[in-house]
Enzyme design. Structure first.
Site, mmCIF file in Angstrom:
data_model
loop_
_atom_site.group_PDB
_atom_site.id
_atom_site.type_symbol
_atom_site.label_atom_id
_atom_site.label_comp_id
_atom_site.label_asym_id
_atom_site.label_seq_id
_atom_site.Cartn_x
_atom_site.Cartn_y
_atom_site.Cartn_z
ATOM 1 C CG LEU A 243 -1.921 -1.092 1.418
ATOM 2 C CD1 LEU A 243 -2.616 -0.967 2.773
ATOM 3 C CD2 LEU A 243 -2.949 -1.071 0.291
ATOM 4 C CG ASP A 244 0.286 4.560 -2.673
ATOM 5 O OD1 ASP A 244 1.090 3.777 -3.221
ATOM 6 O OD2 ASP A 244 -0.577 5.206 -3.292
#
Length: 302
Positions: free
Chosen positions: A141-142
């Site tokens: 995930l970012d």
């Protein structure tokens, strides 16, 4: 206590970052430069630039951050199984160091900012095989995205999960706050995404296929609470697609979303069939308090 190493430089003049990289062979040059810029490396007791030209007799003191983790993995895990575990990644935490050197030298994760990988390796869960590549990661995930993640405990399960992701057999659901009121109750964004000149990722005719489904959950006061279903897994896909649609994610400075404390994007749910048993599995991460507070703030009647 952080580990310290003191060296008196000898020989012909060299750049400080080159010298330290040779002294700390497990760390990349970029990671060493960050240590220097953050003041963890000094010359004769003073903070200097990475390009500082060392001369014979100067004392270099290197301070490595403590090999540990402030965040406890047990506080993040929501499900622990034989072959994998499920956790909720906090917003603001990188999944892994930006320099790829950690993949060959895992100990390097403790020499930079805390990441999800350093949290895992600092106190791995029961049954975790330390030989598993990339600390068991099967997706990411970012930094600013919060939410549910799957981590493999062994190479066999990891390989199977990577294949499921590659074959689009893992179904993910995200929640987001979009700037503006999306008019259609549901729809599909089928727009290629690619990296253009300057390095920015955006919608592009020469990009790779990217497909996102969406459903509006609520509209209020010029904002939309929206559910997103990525069918592909491109970098920044959901952020790019909402921006292309004209409704960027709240807090997304890169794609011109309105200012917020953080990117309002949350991985709410993940579903897949266990690759060994075939059992259908579903794991959910509740929407965090800061996300709920942001929605309340922007939708309050002014």
């Amino acid at each position: 206590m952080a580990e310290k190493k003191t060296v008196v430089f000898q020989g012909y003049s060299r750049r400080l970052d080159v010298f330290v990289s040779d002294e700390l062979e497990t760390l990349s040059r970029s990671l060493v430069q960050k240590l220097i810029k953050d003041g963890h490396v000094t010359v004769n007791g003073k903070k200097v630039k990475p390009s500082w030209p060392l001369t014979e007799g100067e004392t270099v003191e290197i301070e490595l951050p403590e090999a540990g983790s402030k965040t406890k993995l047990a506080d993040l895990i929501i499900h622990d199984a034989k072959d994998f575990f499920v956790l909720i990644k906090p917003a603001g935490m990188l999944v892994h160091p930006q320099s790829p050197v950690w993949e060959e030298h895992p100990e390097a994760v403790f020499s930079a900012e805390e990441t999800l990988v350093s949290v895992i390796l600092a106190n791995p869960p029961k049954g975790f095989d330390l030989s598993t590549p990339r600390a068991g990661l099967v997706h990411r995930l970012d930094r600013e995205t919060s939410g549910v993640m799957i981590v493999a405990k062994n190479p066999e399960f990891q390989a199977e999960m990577v294949a499921l992701f590659s074959n689009r057999e893992v179904h993910k659901t995200y929640h987001s706050i979009a700037c503006g009121e999306v008019p259609d109750d549901e729809g599909t964004i089928d727009v290629p995404i690619g990296r253009v000149a300057g390095g920015k990722i955006k919608a592009s005719d020469v990009g790779r296929e990217a497909v996102t489904g969406y459903k509006v959950l609520e509209r209020k006061n010029g904002f939309t609470y929206i559910e997103l279903y990525p069918k592909t897994g491109r970098t920044n896909q959901l952020r790019v697609h909402l921006s292309w649609l004209g409704y960027p994610v709240l807090g997304d400075w890169l794609y011109r979303g309105a200012t917020a404390d953080r990117l309002m994007l949350h991985a709410r749910r993940i579903e897949f069939k266990h690759p060994f048993t075939g059992k259908k599995l579903k794991f959910e991460a509740p929407v965090p308090p800061d996300f709920e507070a942001a929605w309340k703030r922007v939708t309050e009647t002014k």
